[in-house]
Design a protein around this motif. Sequence first.
Motif, PDB file in Angstrom:
ATOM      1  N   VAL A 206       0.867  -1.179   0.000  1.00 14.00           N
ATOM      2  CA  VAL A 206       0.000   0.000   0.000  1.00 14.00           C
ATOM      3  C   VAL A 206       0.900   1.224   0.000  1.00 14.00           C
ATOM      4  N   LEU A 207       0.758   2.070  -1.042  1.00 18.14           N
ATOM      5  CA  LEU A 207       1.566   3.278  -1.178  1.00 18.14           C
ATOM      6  C   LEU A 207       0.681   4.507  -1.017  1.00 18.14           C
ATOM      7  N   GLU A 208       1.192   5.459  -0.271  1.00 13.50           N
ATOM      8  CA  GLU A 208       0.476   6.718  -0.060  1.00 13.50           C
ATOM      9  C   GLU A 208       1.252   7.850  -0.742  1.00 13.50           C
ATOM     10  N   PHE A 209       0.637   8.441  -1.774  1.00 16.79           N
ATOM     11  CA  PHE A 209       1.250   9.563  -2.493  1.00 16.79           C
ATOM     12  C   PHE A 209       0.708  10.874  -1.929  1.00 16.79           C
ATOM     13  N   GLN A 210       1.423  11.945  -2.206  1.00 12.94           N
ATOM     14  CA  GLN A 210       0.968  13.260  -1.746  1.00 12.94           C
ATOM     15  C   GLN A 210      -0.120  13.827  -2.643  1.00 12.94           C
ATOM     16  N   GLU A 211      -0.112  13.422  -3.918  1.00 11.02           N
ATOM     17  CA  GLU A 211      -1.101  13.900  -4.876  1.00 11.02           C
ATOM     18  C   GLU A 211      -1.726  12.706  -5.598  1.00 11.02           C
ATOM     19  N   PRO A 212      -2.891  12.896  -6.239  1.00  8.79           N
ATOM     20  CA  PRO A 212      -3.539  11.801  -6.972  1.00  8.79           C
ATOM     21  C   PRO A 212      -2.636  11.213  -8.060  1.00  8.79           C
TER      22      PRO A 212
ATOM     23  N   ASN B  19      11.661  -7.129   0.165  1.00 11.53           N
ATOM     24  CA  ASN B  19      12.406  -5.862   0.188  1.00 11.53           C
ATOM     25  C   ASN B  19      12.889  -5.474  -1.215  1.00 11.53           C
ATOM     26  N   VAL B  20      13.289  -6.489  -1.981  1.00 11.27           N
ATOM     27  CA  VAL B  20      13.753  -6.235  -3.353  1.00 11.27           C
ATOM     28  C   VAL B  20      12.592  -5.741  -4.213  1.00 11.27           C
ATOM     29  N   VAL B  21      11.445  -6.412  -4.088  1.00 11.77           N
ATOM     30  CA  VAL B  21      10.263  -6.017  -4.863  1.00 11.77           C
ATOM     31  C   VAL B  21       9.813  -4.612  -4.471  1.00 11.77           C
ATOM     32  N   GLN B  22       9.874  -4.322  -3.185  1.00 10.99           N
ATOM     33  CA  GLN B  22       9.493  -2.982  -2.715  1.00 10.99           C
ATOM     34  C   GLN B  22      10.416  -1.913  -3.312  1.00 10.99           C
ATOM     35  N   ASP B  23      11.712  -2.219  -3.371  1.00  6.25           N
ATOM     36  CA  ASP B  23      12.661  -1.270  -3.947  1.00  6.25           C
ATOM     37  C   ASP B  23      12.377  -1.038  -5.431  1.00  6.25           C
ATOM     38  N   ILE B  24      12.018  -2.110  -6.144  1.00  9.72           N
ATOM     39  CA  ILE B  24      11.681  -1.979  -7.568  1.00  9.72           C
ATOM     40  C   ILE B  24      10.494  -1.044  -7.743  1.00  9.72           C
ATOM     41  N   ILE B  25       9.471  -1.229  -6.899  1.00  9.59           N
ATOM     42  CA  ILE B  25       8.260  -0.412  -7.012  1.00  9.59           C
ATOM     43  C   ILE B  25       8.555   1.044  -6.678  1.00  9.59           C
ATOM     44  N   THR B  26       9.214   1.266  -5.561  1.00  9.05           N
ATOM     45  CA  THR B  26       9.450   2.658  -5.129  1.00  9.05           C
ATOM     46  C   THR B  26      10.376   3.409  -6.083  1.00  9.05           C
ATOM     47  N   SER B  27      11.406   2.722  -6.588  1.00  8.29           N
ATOM     48  CA  SER B  27      12.334   3.398  -7.507  1.00  8.29           C
ATOM     49  C   SER B  27      11.636   3.774  -8.816  1.00  8.29           C
TER      50      SER B  27
ATOM     51  N   ALA C 164       6.158   9.033  -2.659  1.00 13.19           N
ATOM     52  CA  ALA C 164       5.273   8.019  -2.090  1.00 13.19           C
ATOM     53  C   ALA C 164       5.856   7.455  -0.805  1.00 13.19           C
ATOM     54  N   ASN C 165       4.947   7.099   0.105  1.00 12.46           N
ATOM     55  CA  ASN C 165       5.343   6.477   1.361  1.00 12.46           C
ATOM     56  C   ASN C 165       4.712   5.093   1.430  1.00 12.46           C
ATOM     57  N   VAL C 166       5.530   4.066   1.680  1.00 17.47           N
ATOM     58  CA  VAL C 166       5.012   2.703   1.783  1.00 17.47           C
ATOM     59  C   VAL C 166       4.349   2.541   3.147  1.00 17.47           C
ATOM     60  N   VAL C 167       3.034   2.433   3.129  1.00 12.91           N
ATOM     61  CA  VAL C 167       2.256   2.363   4.368  1.00 12.91           C
ATOM     62  C   VAL C 167       2.185   0.938   4.901  1.00 12.91           C
ATOM     63  N   LYS C 168       2.105  -0.036   3.975  1.00 14.45           N
ATOM     64  CA  LYS C 168       1.881  -1.419   4.414  1.00 14.45           C
ATOM     65  C   LYS C 168       2.474  -2.385   3.405  1.00 14.45           C
ATOM     66  N   THR C 169       3.055  -3.467   3.895  1.00 10.82           N
ATOM     67  CA  THR C 169       3.506  -4.566   3.037  1.00 10.82           C
ATOM     68  C   THR C 169       2.966  -5.872   3.605  1.00 10.82           C
ATOM     69  N   ASP C 170       2.684  -6.808   2.718  1.00  8.44           N
ATOM     70  CA  ASP C 170       2.135  -8.083   3.193  1.00  8.44           C
ATOM     71  C   ASP C 170       2.480  -9.164   2.177  1.00  8.44           C
TER      72      ASP C 170
END
Length: 303
Positions: A51-57, A97-105, A116-122
């Motif tokens: 779950v990612l939280e962005f500052q704008e839509p 952690n690797v998948v999260q880095d791919i998404i955030t980058s 974006a801020n990663v709010v939740k991982t599961d």
Amino acid sequence: MRWFETPNFNFTGSHKIAYIFSAVLFLASLTAILTQGLQYGIDFKGGKEFVLEFQEPVNVVEMRSTLSGPLGAAPEIKLYGSDSDVLIRTDNEGEINVVQDIITSNMEQLYPNNPANVVKTDVVGPRFAEDLKWGALQAVIYAIVIIFIYILIRFRNWTFSAGAVAALVHDVVIVLGVFTILADLVPFSLQIDQALIAAFLTIVGYSLNDTVVVYDRIRENSNVHKGMDFIPMVNKSLNDTLSRTVITSITTLFVVLVLFIFGGEVLKGFSFALLIGIILGTYSSLFVASALVVELEVRTKKS
């Protein structure tokens, strides 16, 4: 619809053609399912969600297109409560952690001015996925068994129950077969997930509703026209309900078609299943359920 006011189509005379048509579709679907296998979503085979939280839509279509290459397959992405919160689900087998880095980058490159801020991982584990798969199968089986009992109690004739259940199995297997055959040919996801199970149960309900309407008219006509042979009476009942069946199917089809066109990428598979299910449900009510009742009634009387 004026030509449906007093229809006199020979449905019972077309049953052999319908048998061949249905048999070809059913066997082709069953062969595709057994040879190619169903394409399950992460609900049923396990995966990871973020779950990612962005500052704008943000635009989920752009995000899905951007992440498809780095993650190896198109992820499931949907808004999560607001236009700036998203849920990303992927079956990528890398460490979380690797998948999260791919998404955030990749999101930093796509939205450099919208952090974006990663709010939740599961992690959806294989064990949970197997339990969910078995639960979904049980839901469909229990629905069919309960429907068999309901039709048996309502019409007090096992041939009606057998015809209704056969029509339902016919519809569900063919829809699954179409999904399997078209999985790599259409530009949207046809993976089997929880939404698709809901679509299958909806198809079962829709098809059953049409079938019960036809069966009710057969029962009414059998009481009113007691001297009429069974086959002509079934044909008359199908023609009596044809206008209602066609109008209901067309109006429902229009609504689902709008959902398919404008409902977004996430609802494509769900609405596509409903589109096929409505067409199949109408067809099976007219040519499969009633045909099997006629066939079983004739064979029962001969024996």
